[in-house]
Design a protein around this motif. Structure first.
Motif, PDB file in Angstrom:
ATOM      1  N   PRO A 257       0.825  -1.221   0.000  1.00  0.00           N
ATOM      2  CA  PRO A 257       0.000   0.000   0.000  1.00  0.00           C
ATOM      3  C   PRO A 257       0.852   1.262   0.000  1.00  0.00           C
ATOM      4  O   PRO A 257       2.066   1.233   0.216  1.00  0.00           O
ATOM      5  CB  PRO A 257      -0.773  -0.131   1.311  1.00  0.00           C
ATOM      6  N   GLY A 258       0.190   2.376  -0.239  1.00  0.00           N
ATOM      7  CA  GLY A 258       0.817   3.680  -0.070  1.00  0.00           C
ATOM      8  C   GLY A 258       1.739   4.125  -1.177  1.00  0.00           C
ATOM      9  O   GLY A 258       2.392   5.167  -1.044  1.00  0.00           O
ATOM     10  N   GLN A 259       1.805   3.387  -2.289  1.00  0.00           N
ATOM     11  CA  GLN A 259       2.697   3.767  -3.385  1.00  0.00           C
ATOM     12  C   GLN A 259       1.945   4.668  -4.373  1.00  0.00           C
ATOM     13  O   GLN A 259       1.673   4.283  -5.510  1.00  0.00           O
ATOM     14  CB  GLN A 259       3.218   2.514  -4.085  1.00  0.00           C
ATOM     15  N   ALA A 260       1.598   5.867  -3.941  1.00  0.00           N
ATOM     16  CA  ALA A 260       0.770   6.763  -4.750  1.00  0.00           C
ATOM     17  C   ALA A 260       1.446   7.098  -6.068  1.00  0.00           C
ATOM     18  O   ALA A 260       2.578   7.596  -6.085  1.00  0.00           O
ATOM     19  CB  ALA A 260       0.461   8.037  -3.966  1.00  0.00           C
ATOM     20  N   LEU A 261       0.752   6.779  -7.167  1.00  0.00           N
ATOM     21  CA  LEU A 261       1.217   7.083  -8.520  1.00  0.00           C
ATOM     22  C   LEU A 261       2.578   6.474  -8.833  1.00  0.00           C
ATOM     23  O   LEU A 261       3.296   6.967  -9.698  1.00  0.00           O
ATOM     24  CB  LEU A 261       1.261   8.602  -8.732  1.00  0.00           C
ATOM     25  N   MET A 262       2.932   5.375  -8.162  1.00  0.00           N
ATOM     26  CA  MET A 262       4.210   4.709  -8.390  1.00  0.00           C
ATOM     27  C   MET A 262       3.995   3.213  -8.626  1.00  0.00           C
ATOM     28  O   MET A 262       4.462   2.366  -7.863  1.00  0.00           O
ATOM     29  CB  MET A 262       5.152   4.926  -7.208  1.00  0.00           C
TER      30      MET A 262
END
Length: 324
Positions: A257-262
């Protein structure tokens, strides 16, 4: 963490709640089956049995909610019945509380199954799929029994949430001889739009999605045989099928989780056909293999205090559909 139901070869399948705090499975053997809830948010997991006067059938489905209650789907005579189970203390010993939620009629040729936990942790949905049409029902978190929220031409299977609000749901729809993943907008009167179409004649199914990064894990026969591939939600770039993911019936079951736009750096865990665990990132050209950890099926058993009264149902959030 984005997860789907985890099926272990040495015990019954587990389903994990949306926030990872609870899990549930159908425990017992033969005709002595009962619901069992595991509490995961603590120093060590422990199980709470939820037996009733009558044992559960082997085909009953369980889904834990984030408030500690467990939704159960049973086939009862000519209906599919839904209820919430929860532990409650009593002077004579532990008891199981049960709140009936109603049901839907059973029809010949119609398969009814629960979808993975909704992102809000309170609502729950079921699919009733026939050869020609699929009905989507909200069976928990609504005011008055099961409520129909969408009617979709074709036979649907699967079920993957595409956002954190519980508005966008992906289903694999079989229609006119091919299977394509479609998106259902639960905040837009059940509007259905295409999600995957790699080639016109290919079967394109969505296995897992990560709302933070937009990473999609796909199984398609577009390369000439069923293969695992990946893409990005809202992107115009084609789906890629890495050679290191040529793994037969491997199944992705968790995404970092938490890999925004990656999406390229987003870690994915896969259950491999040999029983091991695979770790992979789109940016990598290889797969890391790990031996599966031992499965502990007899955790300490404790009884929890009764859960607090349920809040009034909250309607689905009306969020704009944002593409990447």
């Amino acid at each position: 963490m984005t997860v789907c139901a985890i099926e272990m070869t040495t015990t019954a399948p587990f389903t994990i709640s949306a926030d990872g705090s609870y899990a549930a499975r159908l425990a017992g053997d033969g005709e002595a089956r009962y619901a069992e809830r595991w509490t995961l948010a603590g120093p060590e997991p422990y199980a709470v049995p939820l037996p009733l006067a009558q044992p559960e059938e082997a085909d009953s489905e369980l889904l834990p909610l984030t408030d500690g209650r467990v939704l159960i789907h049973r086939r009862v005579a000519d209906r599919h019945a839904f209820a919430l189970l929860y532990p409650t203390g009593a002077a004579a010993g532990p008891r199981t509380g049960e709140l009936q939620l109603g049901g839907v009629d059973a029809e010949e040729g119609v398969r009814v199954f629960l979808l993975p936990p909704a992102p809000d942790g309170r609502a729950a949905f079921a699919v009733a799929a026939s050869d020609t049409v699929t009905t989507l029902w909200q069976v928990a978190g609504c005011a008055f029994g099961p409520q129909r929220v969408a009617r979709i031409p074709g036979r649907c299977s699967g079920g993957v949430w595409l956002d954190r609000t519980g508005r966008l749901l992906a289903l694999d729809r079989e229609l006119e001889g091919t299977t394509k993943a479609v998106a259902v907008d639960l905040g837009g009167d059940g509007r259905v739009t295409p999600l995957l179409q790699i080639t016109e004649d290919s079967d394109d199914r969505l296995l897992l999605a990560d709302p933070d990064s937009g990473l999609l894990l796909i199984r398609s026969d577009a390369p000439g045989e069923p293969r695992l591939g990946w893409g990005v939600l809202g992107s115009s770039r084609p789906v890629r099928f890495p050679e290191c993911l040529r793994l037969g019936d491997a199944l992705p079951f968790a995404v970092q989780p938490g890999q925004a736009l990656m999406p390229e750096t987003c870690g994915v865990a896969l259950r491999l056909p040999e029983g091991d665990i695979g770790l992979w990132r789109p940016a990598d050209r290889h797969l890391f293999r790990l031996a599966a950890p031992p499965v502990h099926v007899e955790p300490p058993v404790r009884m929890d205090p009764p859960p607090p009264p349920s809040p009034r149902p909250v309607p689905l959030q009306q969020a704009p559909l944002a593409g990447r």
